[in-house]
Design an enzyme around this catalytic site. Structure first.
Site, PDB file in Angstrom:
ATOM      1  N   ASP A  86     -25.564 -37.468  13.938  1.00  0.00           N
ATOM      2  CA  ASP A  86     -26.218 -36.068  13.188  1.00  0.00           C
ATOM      3  C   ASP A  86     -25.088 -35.111  12.645  1.00  0.00           C
ATOM      4  O   ASP A  86     -25.487 -34.210  11.992  1.00  0.00           O
ATOM      5  CB  ASP A  86     -27.498 -35.472  13.810  1.00  0.00           C
ATOM      6  CG  ASP A  86     -26.757 -34.679  15.117  1.00  0.00           C
ATOM      7  OD1 ASP A  86     -25.489 -34.912  15.374  1.00  0.00           O
ATOM      8  OD2 ASP A  86     -27.688 -34.140  15.901  1.00  0.00           O
ATOM      9  N   SER A  87     -23.698 -35.560  13.051  1.00  0.00           N
ATOM     10  CA  SER A  87     -22.549 -35.085  12.430  1.00  0.00           C
ATOM     11  C   SER A  87     -22.892 -35.092  10.710  1.00  0.00           C
ATOM     12  O   SER A  87     -21.877 -34.487  10.071  1.00  0.00           O
ATOM     13  CB  SER A  87     -21.324 -35.527  12.892  1.00  0.00           C
ATOM     14  OG  SER A  87     -21.671 -37.002  12.837  1.00  0.00           O
ATOM     15  N   ASP A 116     -28.597 -41.324  15.873  1.00  0.00           N
ATOM     16  CA  ASP A 116     -28.850 -40.003  16.459  1.00  0.00           C
ATOM     17  C   ASP A 116     -30.285 -39.435  16.483  1.00  0.00           C
ATOM     18  O   ASP A 116     -30.779 -39.787  15.348  1.00  0.00           O
ATOM     19  CB  ASP A 116     -28.005 -38.966  15.938  1.00  0.00           C
ATOM     20  CG  ASP A 116     -26.760 -38.346  16.928  1.00  0.00           C
ATOM     21  OD1 ASP A 116     -27.197 -38.577  18.115  1.00  0.00           O
ATOM     22  OD2 ASP A 116     -25.922 -37.808  16.604  1.00  0.00           O
ATOM     23  N   LYS A 132     -29.749 -41.887  20.212  1.00  0.00           N
ATOM     24  CA  LYS A 132     -29.027 -41.184  20.988  1.00  0.00           C
ATOM     25  C   LYS A 132     -29.713 -39.636  21.157  1.00  0.00           C
ATOM     26  O   LYS A 132     -30.257 -39.111  20.056  1.00  0.00           O
ATOM     27  CB  LYS A 132     -27.662 -40.864  20.691  1.00  0.00           C
ATOM     28  CG  LYS A 132     -26.611 -39.877  21.217  1.00  0.00           C
ATOM     29  CD  LYS A 132     -25.259 -40.042  21.308  1.00  0.00           C
ATOM     30  CE  LYS A 132     -24.759 -39.359  19.976  1.00  0.00           C
ATOM     31  NZ  LYS A 132     -25.026 -37.953  19.855  1.00  0.00           N
ATOM     32  N   GLU A 177     -29.590 -35.663  23.235  1.00  0.00           N
ATOM     33  CA  GLU A 177     -28.627 -34.612  23.546  1.00  0.00           C
ATOM     34  C   GLU A 177     -29.443 -33.931  24.737  1.00  0.00           C
ATOM     35  O   GLU A 177     -30.345 -33.290  24.423  1.00  0.00           O
ATOM     36  CB  GLU A 177     -28.131 -33.634  22.709  1.00  0.00           C
ATOM     37  CG  GLU A 177     -27.112 -34.221  21.478  1.00  0.00           C
ATOM     38  CD  GLU A 177     -26.623 -33.310  20.430  1.00  0.00           C
ATOM     39  OE1 GLU A 177     -26.721 -32.006  20.501  1.00  0.00           O
ATOM     40  OE2 GLU A 177     -25.890 -33.902  19.578  1.00  0.00           O
ATOM     41  N   GLU A 188     -18.996 -35.181  25.529  1.00  0.00           N
ATOM     42  CA  GLU A 188     -18.289 -34.600  24.386  1.00  0.00           C
ATOM     43  C   GLU A 188     -17.679 -33.268  25.005  1.00  0.00           C
ATOM     44  O   GLU A 188     -18.255 -32.353  25.616  1.00  0.00           O
ATOM     45  CB  GLU A 188     -19.142 -34.124  23.278  1.00  0.00           C
ATOM     46  CG  GLU A 188     -18.534 -33.594  22.016  1.00  0.00           C
ATOM     47  CD  GLU A 188     -19.152 -33.521  20.548  1.00  0.00           C
ATOM     48  OE1 GLU A 188     -20.241 -34.118  20.722  1.00  0.00           O
ATOM     49  OE2 GLU A 188     -18.786 -32.687  19.848  1.00  0.00           O
TER      50      GLU A 188
HETATM   51  O1  KIV Z   1     -23.244 -36.647  15.741  1.00  0.00           O
HETATM   52  C1  KIV Z   1     -22.284 -37.201  16.033  1.00  0.00           C
HETATM   53  O2  KIV Z   1     -21.432 -37.812  15.309  1.00  0.00           O
HETATM   54  C2  KIV Z   1     -22.011 -37.357  17.485  1.00  0.00           C
HETATM   55  C3  KIV Z   1     -20.369 -37.745  17.751  1.00  0.00           C
HETATM   56  C4  KIV Z   1     -19.694 -36.715  17.786  1.00  0.00           C
HETATM   57  C5  KIV Z   1     -20.669 -38.418  19.221  1.00  0.00           C
HETATM   58  O3  KIV Z   1     -22.821 -37.276  18.357  1.00  0.00           O
END
Ligand code: KIV
Length: 264
Positions: free
Chosen positions: A45-46, A84, A112, A114, A181
Site C-alpha cells: 500500500d506504499s 497488502d 499482508k 498490519e 519495519e
Molecule cells: O506497503 C509497503 O510497501 C510495505 C513494505 C514497506 C513492507 O508494507
C-alpha cells in the site's frame, strides 16, 4: 522455473539463505524483478505514496491493490506474490474475508495485514479458510497518525518485548511470514531467531531472514524523500537490471543493510 512457495521460503530460512523482496506495482517491473530472481514481490500500500503521491498509505483502497496485483501477477512466473490489505479493509473479520478473497482472486498468493494481537482471531479465520497471511509489526504505516509520525518502534525494552510477544502470538495464529519495519537491529535479530517462520526486514538491520525495499527507494526515484534504511542502487549502477542484481547480491551476501541503514 520452479515457483517460490511458502515451503520454499521456510526452507530458505532453515538453510540460512537470505530472502530477497521488492515492492512491485506493474507487469513490466514485475517481469524484470522476476527475471533477476527476486524471491518475493509485494504489492504494497506504499503505492499510495510512490504512485499516487499521498503523504501516507491511508488513502489506498482494495480496488487499487487488486488492480496492481493483477498487473504484477501477469509479469511474474517465479516469485511469490503478496498483496497488502489496505487501511480499514480488515477492521472486522467479515471485511477481511471479503477483501482478502478479492485480492487472492486478483492474483495474490498471500495477503499482508498490519497490527498485533487484536488481529489474531482474524488471521486464524483467514488461514482456516485457505488464505495465507503475512503479518507486519514495528512501524506499521497505516497507524502513522497514532504513532505521531514515521518513527522507529521498539527502542524501549517494554516496547521491544511487546513486539516480540505480538510476533509470537501472530505466529501461533497462523501467519507464515512476518515483515518487521523500522525496529532496532538487535530486536529484529532476536525476533527472527525466536520465530520459526521467515522474518523479512525493512529498516530492521541485517539479522532478519530477508530484506524488502520499496522499489522506488531502491532506484532512488521516490519523490522528495529517501529513508535512512534504504539505498539508491541506481546511483552506483548504470541501468535498472544491474541495480536490481546488485541489491539481490548484497542482500544474499549480507552486506545490505549495513550499519548506516540500520537503527540502534
Ligand atoms: O506497503 C509497503 O510497501 C510495505 C513494505 C514497506 C513492507 O508494507
Amino acid at each position: 522455473m520452479k515457483k517460490v512457495t511458502t515451503s520454499t521460503l521456510l526452507e530458505m530460512k532453515k538453510l540460512g539463505e537470505k530472502i530477497t523482496a521488492l515492492t512491485a506495482y506493474d507487469a513490466s517491473f514485475a517481469k524484470m524483478f522476476d527475471e533477476q530472481f527476486v524471491d518475493l514481490m509485494l504489492i504494497g500500500d506504499s503505492l499510495g505514496m510512490v504512485l499516487k503521491g499521498d503523504d501516507d498509505t491511508t488513502g489506498v483502497s482494495v480496488d487499487h491493490i487488486a488492480y496492481h496485483t493483477a498487473c504484477v501477477r501477469k509479469g511474474t512466473i517465479r516469485a511469490f506474490v503478496i498483496a497488502d490489505m489496505p487501511f480499514m479493509s480488515y477492521a472486522t473479520t467479515e471485511q477481511a474475508f471479503e477483501n482478502a478473497a478479492k485480492l487472492m482472486a486478483s492474483g495474490a498468493s498471500m495477503v499482508k495485514v498490519e497490527g498485533g494481537s487484536w488481529l489474531a482471531p482474524t488471521i486464524e479465520a483467514l488461514v482456516a479458510r485457505g488464505i495465507p497471511v503475512c503479518g507486519h509489526l514495528g512501524l506499521t504505516p497505516q497507524s502513522v497518525h497514532v504513532f505521531g509520525g514515521f518513527k522507529v518502534q521498539g527502542r524501549e525494552n517494554a516496547e521491544a518485548q511487546k513486539i516480540l510477544d505480538a510476533a509470537l502470538e501472530l505466529e501461533k495464529s497462523g501467519i507464515q511470514l512476518l515483515v518487521l519495519e523500522c525496529v532496532p537491529s538487535s530486536v529484529a535479530t532476536l525476533i527472527s531467531e525466536t520465530l520459526t517462520i521467515p522474518v523479512i526486514g525493512i529498516g530492521a538491520g541485517p539479522g532478519t531472514d530477508g530484506q524488502i525495499l520499496v522499489m522506488h527507494d531502491m532506484f532512488g526515484i521516490s519523490a522528495n524523500y529517501m529513508p535512512k534504511f534504504s539505498k539508491n542502487y541506481l546511483e552506483e549502477h548504470n541501468d535498472m537490471r544491474s541495480a536490481v542484481s546488485a541489491y539481490i547480491e548484497e542482500v544474499k551476501n549480507g552486506s545490505f543493510p549495513g550499519p548506516e541503514h540500520s537503527f540502534k
